[in-house]
Design an enzyme around this catalytic site. Structure first.
Site, PDB file in Angstrom:
ATOM      1  N   ASP A  13      20.682  19.064 -26.470  1.00  0.00           N
ATOM      2  CA  ASP A  13      21.918  19.014 -25.731  1.00  0.00           C
ATOM      3  C   ASP A  13      22.915  19.181 -26.431  1.00  0.00           C
ATOM      4  OD1 ASP A  13      24.148  18.882 -23.581  1.00  0.00           O
ATOM      5  OD2 ASP A  13      23.270  16.558 -23.588  1.00  0.00           O
ATOM      6  N   SER A  69      26.076  16.491 -26.027  1.00  0.00           N
ATOM      7  CA  SER A  69      26.528  14.507 -26.369  1.00  0.00           C
ATOM      8  C   SER A  69      26.086  14.579 -27.191  1.00  0.00           C
ATOM      9  CB  SER A  69      24.878  14.396 -25.104  1.00  0.00           C
ATOM     10  OG  SER A  69      24.179  14.692 -25.263  1.00  0.00           O
ATOM     11  N   ASN A  98      24.196  11.526 -28.454  1.00  0.00           N
ATOM     12  CA  ASN A  98      22.918  10.417 -28.260  1.00  0.00           C
ATOM     13  C   ASN A  98      21.422  11.207 -28.648  1.00  0.00           C
ATOM     14  OD1 ASN A  98      25.237   8.616 -27.915  1.00  0.00           O
ATOM     15  ND2 ASN A  98      23.906   7.535 -29.107  1.00  0.00           N
ATOM     16  N   TRP A 123      18.299  10.220 -26.730  1.00  0.00           N
ATOM     17  CA  TRP A 123      17.683   8.721 -25.515  1.00  0.00           C
ATOM     18  C   TRP A 123      16.288   8.654 -25.599  1.00  0.00           C
ATOM     19  CZ3 TRP A 123      16.766   9.070 -21.026  1.00  0.00           C
ATOM     20  CH2 TRP A 123      17.227  10.630 -20.377  1.00  0.00           C
ATOM     21  N   TYR A 150      27.162  11.064 -18.140  1.00  0.00           N
ATOM     22  CA  TYR A 150      26.394  12.704 -17.631  1.00  0.00           C
ATOM     23  C   TYR A 150      26.980  13.168 -16.448  1.00  0.00           C
ATOM     24  CZ  TYR A 150      22.987  11.318 -21.632  1.00  0.00           C
ATOM     25  OH  TYR A 150      22.720  11.195 -22.539  1.00  0.00           O
ATOM     26  N   ASP A 207      28.048  24.452 -23.899  1.00  0.00           N
ATOM     27  CA  ASP A 207      27.006  23.097 -23.823  1.00  0.00           C
ATOM     28  C   ASP A 207      25.314  23.134 -23.455  1.00  0.00           C
ATOM     29  OD1 ASP A 207      25.691  21.034 -22.938  1.00  0.00           O
ATOM     30  OD2 ASP A 207      27.126  19.968 -21.189  1.00  0.00           O
ATOM     31  N   THR A 226      23.912  22.114 -20.273  1.00  0.00           N
ATOM     32  CA  THR A 226      24.046  22.393 -18.613  1.00  0.00           C
ATOM     33  C   THR A 226      24.110  23.141 -18.239  1.00  0.00           C
ATOM     34  OG1 THR A 226      26.442  21.058 -19.443  1.00  0.00           O
ATOM     35  CG2 THR A 226      26.221  23.192 -17.087  1.00  0.00           C
TER      36      THR A 226
END
Length: 475
Positions: free
Chosen positions: A92, A95, A97, A99, A136, A277, A280
């Site tokens: 992504d 963003s 991070n 996770w 998000y 992005d 998306t």
């Protein structure tokens, strides 16, 4: 130690048997292999097969191959921990991070749809304990930060901080094909001040060049759904040179974008920033422009009497105020549809104010084209019905061939999308517009989000060293 010994023996065996075999590194960050012919007989056929395996692993270093799910989700495999625990991840660029769903994720339905990370099973796990949350849109994740080694495309990133997500809020998490997200944005938007994994790839010397690139395959029937290349650009997946634009604000991969055109004619609303992005699926933009785009491509409309009533009551007044030499900067507060202080008091007032501001922009765009008053008011009346009552907008699958070309001016080049590229078939029973409205308030917005609808058409380069983004035709 035994592994190193076996590797040394294999290398010595190949070098004595196979002739001059030279590895060289070029400026694009790939490992090149120069080969010379030799006569292949039965005695060295096994050696040839082993050589190809070694070369393939050498070239593949830093490359993650992606799967494509209905042109809506792209995901690839990584490993975390020692011994490695495998996960499918979304890569992504919107963003920052990393996770992963935690083994301690119990109380949310989405927790049971994904593979989970078990900290106690990893010898290299280190606790951090800091709480972090990432949003998000309507969805969010939260949990504690942990640290472990992460394997991405053959690259081992040591001591990488990531969020063990124990809370998956929102409707979309259970529908995703991936177990977590690997953020590739800038540290400025990283929750918990975590150093993004891409930064650690560079800091730990794992990539030759501070560049990564994405190719997203829009052919769902092909096995390879796409590719992320860390440290370089794969020339097989683009045609011609890239057009580069500078990053204007660190956080997202953001840049300035010019006019949006339909069949070569600018729609008259420009001056927005854009970000690219990969997280998306669609192409998102301010409601004021998306309404005009979906109207132009013939998306299905719904009667909007509230919007039309504002046009009928205030349309001529707004138009007359636009015609004066010194037009007021804020028209909607002057006619009582927005508060002078700019605050929104209730839902009705908010709708009236937002709709009035849209009408002003639409009228300005038509006035610049020297349309008559009746033409302008009639067009605005039609746009009311094209305002996104639901997301995304439906289109008639039988009319795709007659829909217009839409283009975006970036770095002096018009990047076009054909109807087959911006319309998405859903389950063989319906089609949706790839253009969807998403309003981001200042100071971050308004801004366009060029998601997979755009990135599937254009191979994208993210140059962290020179702070620029590049686009070329995908191949």
């Amino acid at each position: 130690m035994g592994t190193k010994f076996r590797a040394a023996v294999i290398t010595l065996f190949l070098s004595s048997l196979l002739l001059p075999l030279v590895f060289s590194e070029s400026n694009d960050g790939f490992v090149r292999v120069e080969l010379k012919k030799f006569k292949l007989d039965e005695n060295n056929r096994n050696a040839d097969r082993l050589t190809r395996q070694i070369l393939d692993s050498k070239i593949a270093r830093g490359i993650v191959r992606l799967k494509n799910y209905q042109n809506m989700q792209y995901y690839g495999e990584i490993s975390i921990g020692t011994p490695p625990q495998k996960f499918t991840m979304g890569f992504d660029t919107g963003s920052s991070n990393l996770w992963i769903t935690s083994s301690k994720c119990y109380f949310y339905r989405a927790c049971y749809y994904h593979s989970k990370y078990y900290a106690r099973r990893s010898r290299t796990y280190k606790a951090n304990g800091t709480y972090a949350m990432v949003g998000y849109g309507k969805d969010s994740i939260s949990g504690k930060i942990s640290q472990d080694n992460v394997l991405v495309g053959g690259l081992t990133i040591k001591n990488q901080d990531f969020i063990e997500a124990t809370k998956l809020s929102g409707p979309e998490h259970k529908n995703t094909k991936y177990d977590g997200l690997l953020g590739l944005g800038f540290q400025e938007i990283s929750s918990g001040r975590v150093v993004p994994i891409w930064y650690n790839m560079m800091n730990q010397g794992l990539v030759q060049n501070p560049v990564f690139s994405l190719w997203l395959n829009r052919n769902t029937e092909e096995e390879e759904g796409g590719q992320v290349v860390f440290g370089g650009i794969d020339p097989k997946h683009h045609k011609g040179d890239h057009t580069y634009v500078p990053v204007t604000r660190k956080g997202y991969w953001e840049f300035d974008m010019g006019d949006v055109s339909v069949n070569g004619k600018p729609i008259g609303v420009s001056g927005f920033s854009a970000m690219v992005d990969s997280g998306t699926s669609l192409l998102l933009g301010p409601t004021v422009v998306i309404t005009m785009l979906n109207h132009a491509i013939g998306a299905e409309r719904e009667d909007n009497p509230k919007c039309k009533s504002i046009v009928r009551m205030y349309g001529k007044t707004i138009l007359n105020m636009l015609l004066v030499k010194e037009k007021p900067k804020k028209i909607c507060p002057l006619i009582g549809l927005c508060r002078v202080d700019g605050k929104k008091s209730n839902n009705i007032r908010t709708f009236q104010c937002n709709t009035c501001e849209l009408i002003v922009v639409w009228m300005e765009s038509q006035y610049k084209r020297n349309h008559t008053e009746d033409c302008i008011l009639n067009y605005i009346d039609q746009l009311c019905d094209s305002m996104p009552a639901r997301q995304p907008s439906l289109v008639n699958c039988l009319q795709i061939s007659s829909m217009p070309i839409v283009s975006f001016l970036i770095g002096g080049r018009n990047f076009t999308l054909s109807p087959k590229e911006y319309v998405l078939p859903i389950g063989g029973i319906a089609c949706i517009s790839g253009f969807s409205s998403f309003d981001i308030a200042p100071p971050l917005g308004p801004i366009w989000t060029l998601g997979n609808v755009f990135m599937g058409r254009y191979h994208t380069v993210f140059d962290h060293g020179k702070m620029k983004v590049g686009f070329a035709d995908a191949a």
